[in-house]
Design an enzyme around this catalytic site. Structure first.
Site, mmCIF file in Angstrom:
data_model
loop_
_atom_site.group_PDB
_atom_site.id
_atom_site.type_symbol
_atom_site.label_atom_id
_atom_site.label_comp_id
_atom_site.label_asym_id
_atom_site.label_seq_id
_atom_site.Cartn_x
_atom_site.Cartn_y
_atom_site.Cartn_z
ATOM 1 N N HIS A 21 -3.117 -5.353 -9.799
ATOM 2 C CA HIS A 21 -3.707 -5.405 -8.921
ATOM 3 C C HIS A 21 -5.311 -5.133 -10.306
ATOM 4 C CE1 HIS A 21 -5.575 -0.470 -9.140
ATOM 5 N NE2 HIS A 21 -6.301 -0.624 -9.811
ATOM 6 N N ASP B 46 0.111 2.804 -11.078
ATOM 7 C CA ASP B 46 -0.828 1.817 -12.505
ATOM 8 C C ASP B 46 -1.181 1.697 -13.850
ATOM 9 O OD1 ASP B 46 -1.504 0.428 -9.237
ATOM 10 O OD2 ASP B 46 -2.848 1.742 -9.284
ATOM 11 N N LEU C 90 5.852 3.611 -4.503
ATOM 12 C CA LEU C 90 7.529 3.630 -4.771
ATOM 13 C C LEU C 90 8.240 4.901 -5.308
ATOM 14 C CD1 LEU C 90 7.958 -0.299 -5.451
ATOM 15 C CD2 LEU C 90 8.512 0.493 -2.784
ATOM 16 N N MET D 223 0.351 -1.045 0.468
ATOM 17 C CA MET D 223 0.029 0.059 0.083
ATOM 18 C C MET D 223 0.614 1.030 0.094
ATOM 19 S SD MET D 223 -2.755 -1.520 -0.183
ATOM 20 C CE MET D 223 -4.121 0.625 0.152
ATOM 21 N N GLU E 202 -6.823 -13.304 -9.961
ATOM 22 C CA GLU E 202 -5.517 -12.936 -9.351
ATOM 23 C C GLU E 202 -3.963 -13.987 -8.933
ATOM 24 O OE1 GLU E 202 -5.000 -10.093 -7.023
ATOM 25 O OE2 GLU E 202 -6.917 -9.166 -7.147
HETATM 26 C C1 GRF Z 1 -4.946 -7.704 -4.174
HETATM 27 O O1 GRF Z 1 -6.252 -7.956 -5.258
HETATM 28 C C2 GRF Z 1 -4.421 -7.146 -5.315
HETATM 29 O O2 GRF Z 1 -4.638 -6.979 -6.566
HETATM 30 C C3 GRF Z 1 -3.505 -5.992 -5.078
HETATM 31 O O3 GRF Z 1 -4.403 -5.932 -3.265
HETATM 32 C C4 GRF Z 1 -4.988 -7.217 -3.017
HETATM 33 C C5 GRF Z 1 -3.697 -7.506 -2.329
HETATM 34 O O4 GRF Z 1 -4.396 -8.700 -2.064
HETATM 35 N N1 GRF Z 1 -3.469 -4.899 -5.277
HETATM 36 P P1 GRF Z 1 -3.426 -9.902 -1.225
HETATM 37 O O5 GRF Z 1 -2.879 -9.050 0.322
HETATM 38 O O6 GRF Z 1 -2.595 -10.655 -1.898
HETATM 39 O O7 GRF Z 1 -4.304 -11.044 -0.432
#
Ligand code: GRF
Length: 194
Positions: free
Chosen positions: A114, A150, A98, A95, A179
């Site tokens: 993302h 992003d 950088l 979060m 993901e």
């Molecule tokens: C994911 O949805 C990712 O795309 C976003 O943050 C979330 C992280 O989830 N950048 P996790 O901590 O890997 O479960």
């Protein structure tokens, strides 16, 4: 497919801030014989990030960096990355943004996941905004990190259909599942150029 032994896998660091399901998934992926990466170091800005527990379970070095002073945090992180001979950084729910200087030092070696179909819905609260706009599809994107948020070059995307019943929570769950498939695929895709 080329088989890689632990020694010639790409030393990788994963940066997290929270739950760490992507980290967990990447660790499992890294342990496959034909995975191009090994995960050697996990960075977090949050001491309570659940993902740290999982990393420790797999005996991966972890370190929490105090971000009260971002400049100091980043220069310390760089030191640790060097010490661990890191060649690839995977951001997974990290979060913090950088700095340009940091990104320059790892140019072309930082990737992020993302939860939207970039360039749509950059930034935070993507699922909420997607639902509010009554989109029919959303998804996830793995991209290189550059100095605009992003907006780096896209490596891979996966589209996810939104049903009428979906809310931000159910959509987040659906996308997260994708993901976990997409991130390893994207790493495979770029690994020969790292
Ligand atoms: C994911 O949805 C990712 O795309 C976003 O943050 C979330 C992280 O989830 N950048 P996790 O901590 O890997 O479960």
């Amino acid at each position: 497919m080329v088989k890689l032994s632990g020694r010639n896998k790409i030393p990788t660091s994963v940066f997290i801030s929270g739950t760490g399901t992507n980290l967990k998934n990447l660790i499992k992926f890294s342990l496959l014989r034909n995975s191009p990466i090994s995960i050697n170091f996990v960075v977090s800005n949050n001491i309570n990030a659940k993902g740290l527990i999982f990393a420790k379970k797999y005996k991966i070095n972890t370190k929490v960096f105090d971000y009260k002073n971002k400049f100091r945090a980043e220069s310390l992180i760089l030191k640790y990355l060097k010490k661990n001979k890191i060649k690839l950084i995977c951001l997974a729910g990290f979060m913090k943004i950088l700095s340009k200087t940091f990104i320059k030092k790892f140019k072309g070696k930082i990737i992020n996941i993302h939860p939207s179909l970039l360039p749509k819905y950059k930034g935070l609260n993507t699922h909420y905004r997607v639902i509010k706009n009554k989109e029919k599809f959303s998804g996830c994107t793995v991209h290189f990190v550059n100095s605009s948020l992003d907006a780096g070059k896209i490596i891979l995307q996966k589209k996810v259909k939104i049903s009428k019943k979906d809310n931000p929570i159910s959509l987040a769950k659906k996308i997260l599942k994708q993901e976990h498939v997409l991130y390893p695929k994207a790493i495979f895709k770029i690994s020969s150029n790292l």
